[in-house]
Design a protein around this motif. Structure first.
Motif, PDB file in Angstrom:
ATOM      1  N   PHE A  99      38.673  38.898  40.082  1.00 35.15           N
ATOM      2  CA  PHE A  99      39.443  39.436  38.809  1.00 35.15           C
ATOM      3  C   PHE A  99      38.705  39.600  37.624  1.00 35.15           C
ATOM      4  O   PHE A  99      39.035  40.452  36.724  1.00 35.15           O
ATOM      5  CB  PHE A  99      40.753  38.298  38.569  1.00 35.15           C
ATOM      6  CG  PHE A  99      41.533  38.912  37.412  1.00 35.15           C
ATOM      7  CD1 PHE A  99      42.752  39.549  37.578  1.00 35.15           C
ATOM      8  CD2 PHE A  99      41.518  38.232  36.003  1.00 35.15           C
ATOM      9  CE1 PHE A  99      43.506  39.919  36.581  1.00 35.15           C
ATOM     10  CE2 PHE A  99      42.169  38.857  34.952  1.00 35.15           C
ATOM     11  CZ  PHE A  99      43.252  39.618  35.280  1.00 35.15           C
ATOM     12  N   GLN A 147      47.861  35.577  34.102  1.00 36.46           N
ATOM     13  CA  GLN A 147      48.631  36.342  35.275  1.00 36.46           C
ATOM     14  C   GLN A 147      49.443  35.153  36.179  1.00 36.46           C
ATOM     15  O   GLN A 147      49.181  34.145  36.132  1.00 36.46           O
ATOM     16  CB  GLN A 147      47.186  36.828  36.279  1.00 36.46           C
ATOM     17  CG  GLN A 147      46.397  37.572  35.615  1.00 36.46           C
ATOM     18  CD  GLN A 147      47.001  39.069  35.455  1.00 36.46           C
ATOM     19  OE1 GLN A 147      47.854  39.641  36.163  1.00 36.46           O
ATOM     20  NE2 GLN A 147      47.004  39.323  34.056  1.00 36.46           N
ATOM     21  N   THR A 168      39.225  34.966  44.139  1.00 30.17           N
ATOM     22  CA  THR A 168      39.962  35.657  43.272  1.00 30.17           C
ATOM     23  C   THR A 168      39.908  35.793  42.044  1.00 30.17           C
ATOM     24  O   THR A 168      39.798  36.710  41.096  1.00 30.17           O
ATOM     25  CB  THR A 168      41.651  35.457  43.575  1.00 30.17           C
ATOM     26  OG1 THR A 168      41.867  35.442  45.031  1.00 30.17           O
ATOM     27  CG2 THR A 168      42.643  36.266  42.861  1.00 30.17           C
ATOM     28  N   PHE A 173      44.472  45.977  40.146  1.00 30.79           N
ATOM     29  CA  PHE A 173      43.488  44.920  40.663  1.00 30.79           C
ATOM     30  C   PHE A 173      43.601  44.818  42.128  1.00 30.79           C
ATOM     31  O   PHE A 173      42.583  44.966  42.665  1.00 30.79           O
ATOM     32  CB  PHE A 173      44.017  43.392  40.136  1.00 30.79           C
ATOM     33  CG  PHE A 173      43.181  42.370  40.749  1.00 30.79           C
ATOM     34  CD1 PHE A 173      42.009  42.260  40.499  1.00 30.79           C
ATOM     35  CD2 PHE A 173      43.745  41.355  41.478  1.00 30.79           C
ATOM     36  CE1 PHE A 173      40.991  41.468  41.066  1.00 30.79           C
ATOM     37  CE2 PHE A 173      43.006  40.317  42.037  1.00 30.79           C
ATOM     38  CZ  PHE A 173      41.781  40.595  41.854  1.00 30.79           C
ATOM     39  N   TRP A 199      42.917  36.318  32.910  1.00 33.67           N
ATOM     40  CA  TRP A 199      43.260  35.350  34.276  1.00 33.67           C
ATOM     41  C   TRP A 199      44.380  34.449  34.257  1.00 33.67           C
ATOM     42  O   TRP A 199      45.349  34.350  34.968  1.00 33.67           O
ATOM     43  CB  TRP A 199      41.920  34.899  34.607  1.00 33.67           C
ATOM     44  CG  TRP A 199      42.254  33.766  35.694  1.00 33.67           C
ATOM     45  CD1 TRP A 199      42.259  32.425  35.651  1.00 33.67           C
ATOM     46  CD2 TRP A 199      42.398  34.030  36.883  1.00 33.67           C
ATOM     47  NE1 TRP A 199      42.250  31.716  36.781  1.00 33.67           N
ATOM     48  CE2 TRP A 199      42.469  32.774  37.713  1.00 33.67           C
ATOM     49  CE3 TRP A 199      42.487  35.209  38.006  1.00 33.67           C
ATOM     50  CZ2 TRP A 199      42.755  32.334  39.191  1.00 33.67           C
ATOM     51  CZ3 TRP A 199      42.507  34.952  39.260  1.00 33.67           C
ATOM     52  CH2 TRP A 199      42.564  33.600  39.785  1.00 33.67           C
TER      53      TRP A 199
END
Length: 106
Positions: free
Chosen positions: A52, A32, A48, A68, A29
């Motif tokens: 995720f 990203q 989110t 995703f 995470w």
């Protein structure tokens, strides 16, 4: 925040299931472009973040999952799993409990 989170995924179609997300998913995470510090994420990008983590846990477990954004579009919601999981079937990243066991830890 716990280093391991049990999450319940509620897909648009099919039955809800549990996944377990840990530090690997949190690190993914943070890496990203849309990510942030995992310890701040619930307050900043909570929905989110949970989606995720669930998606990343499914993929780490070897389950097929599309990109995703595509996967997330098929999910109604992701919640923290209930503490009382008696009678629930194991999900793709959750081991089943043995009779009389008090934890899913190895």
């Amino acid at each position: 925040m716990a280093a391991v989170m049990r999450l319940t995924v509620h897909p648009d179609e099919g039955e809800p299931f549990e996944v377990t997300a840990g530090q690997r998913e949190m690190a993914a995470w943070e890496a990203q472009p849309f990510g942030c510090n995992a310890f701040d994420a619930l307050g900043v990008k909570g929905v989110t973040f949970l989606r995720f983590l669930a998606w990343a846990a499914i993929r780490r477990a070897g389950q097929k999952a599309p990109a995703f954004d595509t996967w997330s579009a098929t999910i109604d919601r992701v919640d923290f799993a209930d503490d009382d999981d008696q009678g629930k079937a194991p999900g793709p990243t959750r081991r089943g409990r043995r009779a009389g066991a008090s934890s899913t830890s190895p």
